[in-house]
Design a protein around this motif. Structure first.
Motif, PDB file in Angstrom:
ATOM      1  N   TYR A 128       2.341  -1.366  -1.560  1.00 27.76           N
ATOM      2  CA  TYR A 128       1.315  -1.558  -2.194  1.00 27.76           C
ATOM      3  C   TYR A 128       0.697  -2.901  -2.111  1.00 27.76           C
ATOM      4  O   TYR A 128      -0.565  -2.981  -1.627  1.00 27.76           O
ATOM      5  CB  TYR A 128       1.677  -1.568  -3.654  1.00 27.76           C
ATOM      6  N   THR A 129       1.331  -3.780  -1.964  1.00 27.54           N
ATOM      7  CA  THR A 129       0.813  -5.326  -1.597  1.00 27.54           C
ATOM      8  C   THR A 129       0.499  -5.393  -0.215  1.00 27.54           C
ATOM      9  O   THR A 129      -0.633  -5.764   0.226  1.00 27.54           O
ATOM     10  CB  THR A 129       1.868  -6.376  -1.999  1.00 27.54           C
ATOM     11  N   TYR A 130       1.192  -4.760   1.023  1.00 26.91           N
ATOM     12  CA  TYR A 130       0.899  -4.925   2.285  1.00 26.91           C
ATOM     13  C   TYR A 130      -0.338  -4.205   2.840  1.00 26.91           C
ATOM     14  O   TYR A 130      -1.252  -4.604   3.280  1.00 26.91           O
ATOM     15  CB  TYR A 130       2.038  -4.487   2.961  1.00 26.91           C
ATOM     16  N   VAL A 131      -0.515  -2.953   1.986  1.00 25.92           N
ATOM     17  CA  VAL A 131      -1.824  -2.050   2.354  1.00 25.92           C
ATOM     18  C   VAL A 131      -2.865  -2.722   1.686  1.00 25.92           C
ATOM     19  O   VAL A 131      -3.932  -2.780   2.347  1.00 25.92           O
ATOM     20  CB  VAL A 131      -1.380  -0.800   1.573  1.00 25.92           C
ATOM     21  N   GLY A 132      -2.812  -3.346   0.397  1.00 24.36           N
ATOM     22  CA  GLY A 132      -4.011  -3.790  -0.302  1.00 24.36           C
ATOM     23  C   GLY A 132      -4.441  -5.167   0.439  1.00 24.36           C
ATOM     24  O   GLY A 132      -5.532  -5.143   0.506  1.00 24.36           O
ATOM     25  N   ARG A 133      -3.648  -5.892   0.834  1.00 23.84           N
ATOM     26  CA  ARG A 133      -3.886  -7.243   1.602  1.00 23.84           C
ATOM     27  C   ARG A 133      -4.137  -7.081   2.919  1.00 23.84           C
ATOM     28  O   ARG A 133      -5.067  -7.632   3.660  1.00 23.84           O
ATOM     29  CB  ARG A 133      -2.901  -8.278   1.347  1.00 23.84           C
ATOM     30  N   GLY A 134      -3.495  -6.105   3.688  1.00 27.41           N
ATOM     31  CA  GLY A 134      -3.856  -6.069   4.940  1.00 27.41           C
ATOM     32  C   GLY A 134      -4.764  -5.077   5.559  1.00 27.41           C
ATOM     33  O   GLY A 134      -5.235  -5.090   6.590  1.00 27.41           O
ATOM     34  N   LEU A 135      -5.092  -4.110   4.498  1.00 28.75           N
ATOM     35  CA  LEU A 135      -6.264  -3.112   5.056  1.00 28.75           C
ATOM     36  C   LEU A 135      -7.358  -3.244   3.911  1.00 28.75           C
ATOM     37  O   LEU A 135      -8.442  -3.785   4.431  1.00 28.75           O
ATOM     38  CB  LEU A 135      -5.665  -1.800   5.023  1.00 28.75           C
ATOM     39  N   HIS A 136      -7.255  -2.902   2.857  1.00 28.92           N
ATOM     40  CA  HIS A 136      -8.484  -2.999   1.554  1.00 28.92           C
ATOM     41  C   HIS A 136      -7.507  -2.799   0.289  1.00 28.92           C
ATOM     42  O   HIS A 136      -6.631  -1.841   0.036  1.00 28.92           O
ATOM     43  CB  HIS A 136      -9.076  -1.876   2.144  1.00 28.92           C
ATOM     44  N   PRO A 145       4.328  -0.771  15.850  1.00 30.03           N
ATOM     45  CA  PRO A 145       3.567  -0.165  14.783  1.00 30.03           C
ATOM     46  C   PRO A 145       2.827   1.124  14.824  1.00 30.03           C
ATOM     47  O   PRO A 145       2.893   2.043  13.867  1.00 30.03           O
ATOM     48  CB  PRO A 145       2.595  -1.207  14.091  1.00 30.03           C
ATOM     49  N   PHE A 146       2.155   1.182  16.072  1.00 27.33           N
ATOM     50  CA  PHE A 146       1.394   2.538  16.303  1.00 27.33           C
ATOM     51  C   PHE A 146       2.386   3.743  16.290  1.00 27.33           C
ATOM     52  O   PHE A 146       2.277   4.818  15.773  1.00 27.33           O
ATOM     53  CB  PHE A 146       0.691   2.604  17.330  1.00 27.33           C
ATOM     54  N   LEU A 147       3.429   3.502  16.943  1.00 26.67           N
ATOM     55  CA  LEU A 147       4.688   4.610  17.136  1.00 26.67           C
ATOM     56  C   LEU A 147       5.250   4.840  15.701  1.00 26.67           C
ATOM     57  O   LEU A 147       5.671   5.802  15.269  1.00 26.67           O
ATOM     58  CB  LEU A 147       5.713   4.032  17.864  1.00 26.67           C
ATOM     59  N   GLY A 167       0.682   3.673   5.611  1.00 32.07           N
ATOM     60  CA  GLY A 167      -0.293   2.387   5.307  1.00 32.07           C
ATOM     61  C   GLY A 167       0.306   1.036   5.660  1.00 32.07           C
ATOM     62  O   GLY A 167      -0.471   0.249   6.467  1.00 32.07           O
ATOM     63  N   VAL A 168       1.673   0.885   5.639  1.00 39.02           N
ATOM     64  CA  VAL A 168       2.229  -0.453   6.149  1.00 39.02           C
ATOM     65  C   VAL A 168       1.852  -0.559   7.581  1.00 39.02           C
ATOM     66  O   VAL A 168       1.785  -1.848   8.118  1.00 39.02           O
ATOM     67  CB  VAL A 168       3.622  -0.780   5.780  1.00 39.02           C
ATOM     68  N   ASN A 169       2.358   0.516   8.495  1.00 39.78           N
ATOM     69  CA  ASN A 169       2.453   0.176   9.960  1.00 39.78           C
ATOM     70  C   ASN A 169       0.838   0.030  10.438  1.00 39.78           C
ATOM     71  O   ASN A 169       0.211  -0.406  11.016  1.00 39.78           O
ATOM     72  CB  ASN A 169       2.680   1.713  10.485  1.00 39.78           C
ATOM     73  N   ALA A 170      -0.127   0.702   9.364  1.00 38.00           N
ATOM     74  CA  ALA A 170      -1.658   0.480   9.887  1.00 38.00           C
ATOM     75  C   ALA A 170      -1.905  -0.878   9.389  1.00 38.00           C
ATOM     76  O   ALA A 170      -2.850  -1.538  10.142  1.00 38.00           O
ATOM     77  CB  ALA A 170      -2.495   1.675   9.022  1.00 38.00           C
ATOM     78  N   ALA A 171      -1.606  -1.410   8.183  1.00 38.53           N
ATOM     79  CA  ALA A 171      -1.880  -2.845   7.996  1.00 38.53           C
ATOM     80  C   ALA A 171      -1.377  -3.784   8.933  1.00 38.53           C
ATOM     81  O   ALA A 171      -1.985  -4.770   9.169  1.00 38.53           O
ATOM     82  CB  ALA A 171      -1.058  -2.844   6.533  1.00 38.53           C
ATOM     83  N   ALA A 172      -0.037  -3.581   9.467  1.00 38.81           N
ATOM     84  CA  ALA A 172       0.398  -4.350  10.478  1.00 38.81           C
ATOM     85  C   ALA A 172      -0.426  -4.503  11.868  1.00 38.81           C
ATOM     86  O   ALA A 172      -0.537  -5.575  12.328  1.00 38.81           O
ATOM     87  CB  ALA A 172       1.758  -3.899  10.875  1.00 38.81           C
TER      88      ALA A 172
END
Length: 456
Positions: A85-93, A404-406, A376-381
């Motif tokens: 939740y935190t990583y996607v919110g701060r790393g993506l939107h 992270p793409f893999l 979501g975490v992989n995309a955020a990374a």
């Protein structure tokens, strides 16, 4: 100078002391995942994968290990509770972060349901004369009663349970090796059949079964919530998260390999849900069988207790912050200081949901929400480390993009392999969260409402 220094110390932001070592983190992650997790998926995965259970465990391990790298790297930047939740919110939107949190909320609500259903199936295997509805009601009511009373498992209880669990599982390994050597020699112990049997292998079936086998890894990301407590978090959180996935895959692979060799014909399981127990009885007799039954009952009871209270506290936090109606969800029992209404609601929903006995569907719903978070975490990374401007470091194609793409791709393949009904139910839940967020943020024009996962 001394007064100024004292004032600075008084106004300093309090921080947790870094007291945990790498091995403390690894042990914490192993406890969270539990070494017995592959036992619960063995029978169903064996049937779905047509006898190639080990392949599904190893494929899931690859996906989880790649994702663990992204988790570890994001934890070094955002060492707070909330995880995906935190990583996607701060790393993506932030809005995507809310949706990741909404998917996680589904998991919190389903964990006690899975424990009640699977625990009830185990008890019914021992007491076939007792109706399933009576057993599931006893499980659900017992868990709810204990949580309403404010009783929770202690750390020492968890340590004893882990020691007992390890003892029983290691005993199975020893008895299984002895059994195979005695009945079939070295050729019975070492075989490629669990990895590839040309008469039964079906790549599509293996991928579909992997979507359920990945349930054995749920909880590995709990390591990241201790990022503020560990020495050298940038290194140790990443290493520990990956190590937990590798241990789960290796140990789980060994358990399922031996069980597959002991009971090679997946078509003859007396009961798919408890198939591993039959393999246990075959190699160790009634003593080991009963120890395994006790282990699984206690493990599911403990997980159900902590899962229900975690979900109840999460709903309490959402009520307190007006994400949900405050009068009901933010109520605390004045005597026991427990979110009684939330516990009762979850208990009722757990019992109602358990009547379907569909532990396969429940497990896939767990993975529905979890793997959305993993993707979501992989995309955020990727966005955080490869797309956004970097200061003081050079972008790495391998570490910042390819890995992270893999991880994203593997998780997507596993997610797509979920059953149709699980996808439908999960998408309905997801659509409800999307609609709720749209209303609360006036068409996504405002910041999304926050879900405080520290309450869980």
């Amino acid at each position: 100078m001394g007064v100024a220094s004292a004032n600075l110390d008084a106004n300093a932001v309090p921080r947790l002391r870094r007291v945990l070592s790498l091995w403390d983190l690894v042990l914490y992650g192993v406890v969270a995942v539990t070494p017995s997790a592959p036992v619960t998926v063995f029978g169903l995965v064996s049937v779905r994968a047509r006898g190639h259970t080990v392949d599904t465990i190893l494929l899931a391990m690859i996906a989880m290990s790649l994702t663990a790298i992204s988790y570890g790297r994001m934890a070094s930047l955002y060492p707070t509770a909330g995880s995906a939740y935190t990583y996607v919110g701060r790393g993506l939107h932030p809005h995507l972060g809310f949706l990741a949190g909404w998917a996680m909320l589904l998991d919190y609500l389903i964990i006690p349901l899975f424990c009640v259903v699977y625990g009830s199936l185990i008890v019914q295997r021992m007491l076939p004369g007792v109706p399933y509805v009576v057993i599931s009601a006893s499980f659900a009511c017992g868990i709810t009663y204990l949580n309403v009373r404010g009783i929770r498992a202690t750390a020492r209880t968890n340590q004893v349970l882990m020691a007992f669990m390890g003892l029983v599982l290691v005993a199975f390994i020893a008895f299984a090796i002895r059994y195979l050597l005695y009945h079939a020699g070295w050729g019975g112990l070492f075989s490629t059949a669990p990895f590839y049997d040309p008469r039964e292998f079906d790549a599509r079936a293996v991928l579909h079964a992997t979507s359920f086998a990945a349930l054995a890894y749920i909880g590995f990301d709990s390591v990241t919530t201790l990022a503020e407590d560990v020495h050298n978090p940038k290194r140790n959180v990443l290493v520990a998260t990956v190590a937990v996935c590798l241990f789960t895959g290796t140990f789980g692979g060994a358990l399922t390999y031996l069980a597959q060799r002991v009971w090679p014909d997946f078509r003859t399981f007396p009961d798919i849900a408890t198939a591993f127990m039959d393999a246990t009885r075959k190699v160790g007799g009634s003593g080991l069988f009963e120890a395994m039954v006790l282990l699984l009952i206690v493990a599911n009871l403990g997980s159900g207790l902590t899962g229900q209270v975690g979900a109840a506290r999460l709903l309490f936090g959402m009520g307190r912050d007006n994400v949900l109606p405050k009068r009901f969800f933010a109520y605390l029992d004045p005597k026991r200081n427990t979110p009684t209404f939330n516990i009762l609601v979850i208990g009722a929903l757990t019992f109602a949901g358990s009547l379907g006995k569909r532990y396969d569907l429940i497990g896939e719903l767990l993975n529905f929400g979890a793997f959305l978070g993993f993707m979501g975490v992989n995309a955020a990374a990727i966005r955080q480390f490869y797309i956004l401007p970097q200061s003081g470091r050079t972008r790495s194609f391998l570490h910042d993009l390819l890995l992270p793409f893999l991880g994203f791709a593997f998780c997507l393949v596993i997610w797509l392999g979920l059953g149709s009904l699980a996808k439908i139910v999960g998408c309905i839940w997801f659509a409800g969260g999307l609609a709720y967020a749209a209303v609360r943020t006036r068409g996504f024009r405002l910041e999304p409402v926050m879900i405080d996962f520290r309450e869980s």
